[in-house]
Design a protein around this motif. Sequence first.
Motif, PDB file in Angstrom:
ATOM      1  N   ASN A 283       0.799  -1.216   0.000  1.00  0.00           N
ATOM      2  CA  ASN A 283       0.000   0.000   0.000  1.00  0.00           C
ATOM      3  C   ASN A 283       0.833   1.269   0.000  1.00  0.00           C
ATOM      4  O   ASN A 283       0.291   2.355   0.061  1.00  0.00           O
ATOM      5  CB  ASN A 283      -0.935   0.015   1.222  1.00  0.00           C
ATOM      6  N   SER A 284       2.118   1.152  -0.067  1.00  0.00           N
ATOM      7  CA  SER A 284       2.981   2.320   0.021  1.00  0.00           C
ATOM      8  C   SER A 284       2.885   3.155  -1.252  1.00  0.00           C
ATOM      9  O   SER A 284       3.000   2.645  -2.340  1.00  0.00           O
ATOM     10  CB  SER A 284       4.426   1.882   0.249  1.00  0.00           C
ATOM     11  N   ASN A 285       2.661   4.468  -1.078  1.00  0.00           N
ATOM     12  CA  ASN A 285       2.683   5.361  -2.226  1.00  0.00           C
ATOM     13  C   ASN A 285       3.796   6.388  -2.069  1.00  0.00           C
ATOM     14  O   ASN A 285       3.731   7.464  -2.619  1.00  0.00           O
ATOM     15  CB  ASN A 285       1.322   6.018  -2.453  1.00  0.00           C
ATOM     16  N   SER A 286       4.810   6.054  -1.290  1.00  0.00           N
ATOM     17  CA  SER A 286       5.967   6.907  -1.074  1.00  0.00           C
ATOM     18  C   SER A 286       7.196   6.248  -1.688  1.00  0.00           C
ATOM     19  O   SER A 286       7.277   5.033  -1.769  1.00  0.00           O
ATOM     20  CB  SER A 286       6.215   7.099   0.426  1.00  0.00           C
ATOM     21  N   PRO A 287       8.165   7.071  -2.092  1.00  0.00           N
ATOM     22  CA  PRO A 287       9.387   6.485  -2.651  1.00  0.00           C
ATOM     23  C   PRO A 287      10.257   5.883  -1.557  1.00  0.00           C
ATOM     24  O   PRO A 287      10.039   6.127  -0.372  1.00  0.00           O
ATOM     25  CB  PRO A 287      10.082   7.690  -3.281  1.00  0.00           C
ATOM     26  N   ASN A 288      11.250   5.103  -1.974  1.00  0.00           N
ATOM     27  CA  ASN A 288      12.250   4.641  -1.022  1.00  0.00           C
ATOM     28  C   ASN A 288      12.967   5.859  -0.473  1.00  0.00           C
ATOM     29  O   ASN A 288      13.231   6.812  -1.194  1.00  0.00           O
ATOM     30  CB  ASN A 288      13.264   3.718  -1.709  1.00  0.00           C
ATOM     31  N   GLN A 289      13.267   5.838   0.813  1.00  0.00           N
ATOM     32  CA  GLN A 289      13.955   6.953   1.445  1.00  0.00           C
ATOM     33  C   GLN A 289      15.389   7.031   0.930  1.00  0.00           C
ATOM     34  O   GLN A 289      16.062   6.014   0.796  1.00  0.00           O
ATOM     35  CB  GLN A 289      13.944   6.788   2.964  1.00  0.00           C
ATOM     36  N   ILE A 290      15.841   8.243   0.643  1.00  0.00           N
ATOM     37  CA  ILE A 290      17.184   8.431   0.104  1.00  0.00           C
ATOM     38  C   ILE A 290      17.974   9.389   0.984  1.00  0.00           C
ATOM     39  O   ILE A 290      17.410  10.075   1.847  1.00  0.00           O
ATOM     40  CB  ILE A 290      17.154   8.990  -1.336  1.00  0.00           C
ATOM     41  N   LYS A 291      19.266   9.434   0.731  1.00  0.00           N
ATOM     42  CA  LYS A 291      20.173  10.436   1.292  1.00  0.00           C
ATOM     43  C   LYS A 291      20.901  11.042   0.110  1.00  0.00           C
ATOM     44  O   LYS A 291      21.002  10.429  -0.951  1.00  0.00           O
ATOM     45  CB  LYS A 291      21.187   9.791   2.235  1.00  0.00           C
ATOM     46  N   ALA A 292      21.433  12.248   0.292  1.00  0.00           N
ATOM     47  CA  ALA A 292      22.195  12.868  -0.794  1.00  0.00           C
ATOM     48  C   ALA A 292      23.221  13.842  -0.230  1.00  0.00           C
ATOM     49  O   ALA A 292      22.957  14.530   0.753  1.00  0.00           O
ATOM     50  CB  ALA A 292      21.273  13.585  -1.765  1.00  0.00           C
ATOM     51  N   ASP A 293      24.381  13.867  -0.876  1.00  0.00           N
ATOM     52  CA  ASP A 293      25.412  14.854  -0.569  1.00  0.00           C
ATOM     53  C   ASP A 293      25.241  16.074  -1.474  1.00  0.00           C
ATOM     54  O   ASP A 293      25.572  17.186  -1.105  1.00  0.00           O
ATOM     55  CB  ASP A 293      26.811  14.263  -0.806  1.00  0.00           C
ATOM     56  N   TYR A 294      24.748  15.839  -2.674  1.00  0.00           N
ATOM     57  CA  TYR A 294      24.480  16.895  -3.639  1.00  0.00           C
ATOM     58  C   TYR A 294      23.552  16.327  -4.702  1.00  0.00           C
ATOM     59  O   TYR A 294      23.118  15.172  -4.612  1.00  0.00           O
ATOM     60  CB  TYR A 294      25.769  17.456  -4.269  1.00  0.00           C
ATOM     61  N   PHE A 295      23.237  17.116  -5.707  1.00  0.00           N
ATOM     62  CA  PHE A 295      22.381  16.636  -6.786  1.00  0.00           C
ATOM     63  C   PHE A 295      22.749  17.339  -8.070  1.00  0.00           C
ATOM     64  O   PHE A 295      23.372  18.399  -8.078  1.00  0.00           O
ATOM     65  CB  PHE A 295      20.901  16.859  -6.487  1.00  0.00           C
ATOM     66  N   ASP A 296      22.377  16.733  -9.175  1.00  0.00           N
ATOM     67  CA  ASP A 296      22.412  17.362 -10.481  1.00  0.00           C
ATOM     68  C   ASP A 296      20.969  17.689 -10.814  1.00  0.00           C
ATOM     69  O   ASP A 296      20.059  16.921 -10.482  1.00  0.00           O
ATOM     70  CB  ASP A 296      23.011  16.434 -11.538  1.00  0.00           C
ATOM     71  N   ILE A 297      20.763  18.835 -11.452  1.00  0.00           N
ATOM     72  CA  ILE A 297      19.391  19.277 -11.688  1.00  0.00           C
ATOM     73  C   ILE A 297      19.264  19.844 -13.092  1.00  0.00           C
ATOM     74  O   ILE A 297      20.189  20.482 -13.603  1.00  0.00           O
ATOM     75  CB  ILE A 297      18.957  20.306 -10.617  1.00  0.00           C
TER      76      ILE A 297
ATOM     77  N   THR B 181      19.866  23.427   1.341  1.00  0.00           N
ATOM     78  CA  THR B 181      19.066  23.287   0.124  1.00  0.00           C
ATOM     79  C   THR B 181      19.021  21.833  -0.329  1.00  0.00           C
ATOM     80  O   THR B 181      17.963  21.326  -0.705  1.00  0.00           O
ATOM     81  CB  THR B 181      19.642  24.183  -0.999  1.00  0.00           C
ATOM     82  N   VAL B 182      20.174  21.168  -0.280  1.00  0.00           N
ATOM     83  CA  VAL B 182      20.226  19.749  -0.658  1.00  0.00           C
ATOM     84  C   VAL B 182      19.280  18.951   0.225  1.00  0.00           C
ATOM     85  O   VAL B 182      18.443  18.189  -0.270  1.00  0.00           O
ATOM     86  CB  VAL B 182      21.667  19.196  -0.544  1.00  0.00           C
ATOM     87  N   GLN B 183      19.382  19.145   1.534  1.00  0.00           N
ATOM     88  CA  GLN B 183      18.560  18.371   2.462  1.00  0.00           C
ATOM     89  C   GLN B 183      17.079  18.728   2.355  1.00  0.00           C
ATOM     90  O   GLN B 183      16.210  17.887   2.578  1.00  0.00           O
ATOM     91  CB  GLN B 183      19.072  18.527   3.893  1.00  0.00           C
ATOM     92  N   SER B 184      16.788  19.965   1.976  1.00  0.00           N
ATOM     93  CA  SER B 184      15.399  20.364   1.771  1.00  0.00           C
ATOM     94  C   SER B 184      14.776  19.588   0.611  1.00  0.00           C
ATOM     95  O   SER B 184      13.644  19.084   0.718  1.00  0.00           O
ATOM     96  CB  SER B 184      15.325  21.865   1.506  1.00  0.00           C
ATOM     97  N   LEU B 185      15.516  19.466  -0.513  1.00  0.00           N
ATOM     98  CA  LEU B 185      14.994  18.692  -1.644  1.00  0.00           C
ATOM     99  C   LEU B 185      14.944  17.201  -1.337  1.00  0.00           C
ATOM    100  O   LEU B 185      14.020  16.503  -1.772  1.00  0.00           O
ATOM    101  CB  LEU B 185      15.817  18.951  -2.897  1.00  0.00           C
ATOM    102  N   VAL B 186      15.908  16.702  -0.570  1.00  0.00           N
ATOM    103  CA  VAL B 186      15.878  15.291  -0.151  1.00  0.00           C
ATOM    104  C   VAL B 186      14.629  15.035   0.686  1.00  0.00           C
ATOM    105  O   VAL B 186      13.914  14.048   0.484  1.00  0.00           O
ATOM    106  CB  VAL B 186      17.148  14.904   0.629  1.00  0.00           C
ATOM    107  N   LYS B 187      14.344  15.938   1.599  1.00  0.00           N
ATOM    108  CA  LYS B 187      13.153  15.798   2.455  1.00  0.00           C
ATOM    109  C   LYS B 187      11.877  15.795   1.603  1.00  0.00           C
ATOM    110  O   LYS B 187      10.988  14.972   1.806  1.00  0.00           O
ATOM    111  CB  LYS B 187      13.100  16.929   3.476  1.00  0.00           C
TER     112      LYS B 187
END
Length: 133
Positions: free
Chosen positions: A21-35, A52-58
């Motif tokens: 029943n999960s409609n959420s993605p797998n939880q991730i961590k990130a040091d940075y991202f490409d956008i 900012t990185v952690q805000s988008l991860v959240k």
Amino acid sequence: MKKFLVVFVILILFFIVRGCNSNSPNQIKADYFDIGYGQSMYEGYNKVDEKTVQSLVKEYNQIKDIGQTNEEINYDKAVTIHFIYKDQISGSLVIDNKGIFLLGNRSGNYQIDENNDIYDKALRVYKEVKEQD
């Protein structure tokens, strides 16, 4: 022994039902991202702060969908994010202005819950990263 078996079966059923029943993605961590936006892509490494990185991860970790859709993503108006953790992609998201999205660990397109504003946040971050390039 019977009590143990009954408890074990109940726990297994609980985890199976909860997982299905999960409609959420797998939880991730990130040091940075490409956008990216549309056809462009920028490396975010050292261009945005950790907050900012952690805000988008959240935001990514809290994505809820309202179901799968046959509607196609408008890639000309889509934001693409590749989250990087320890030099490996930990998660990917493509989302357009209508809330149609694709996650790297799922097949098919989904419609995002209307209470999620990750598209707007990601678009602001994209513009910030683009200005620094």
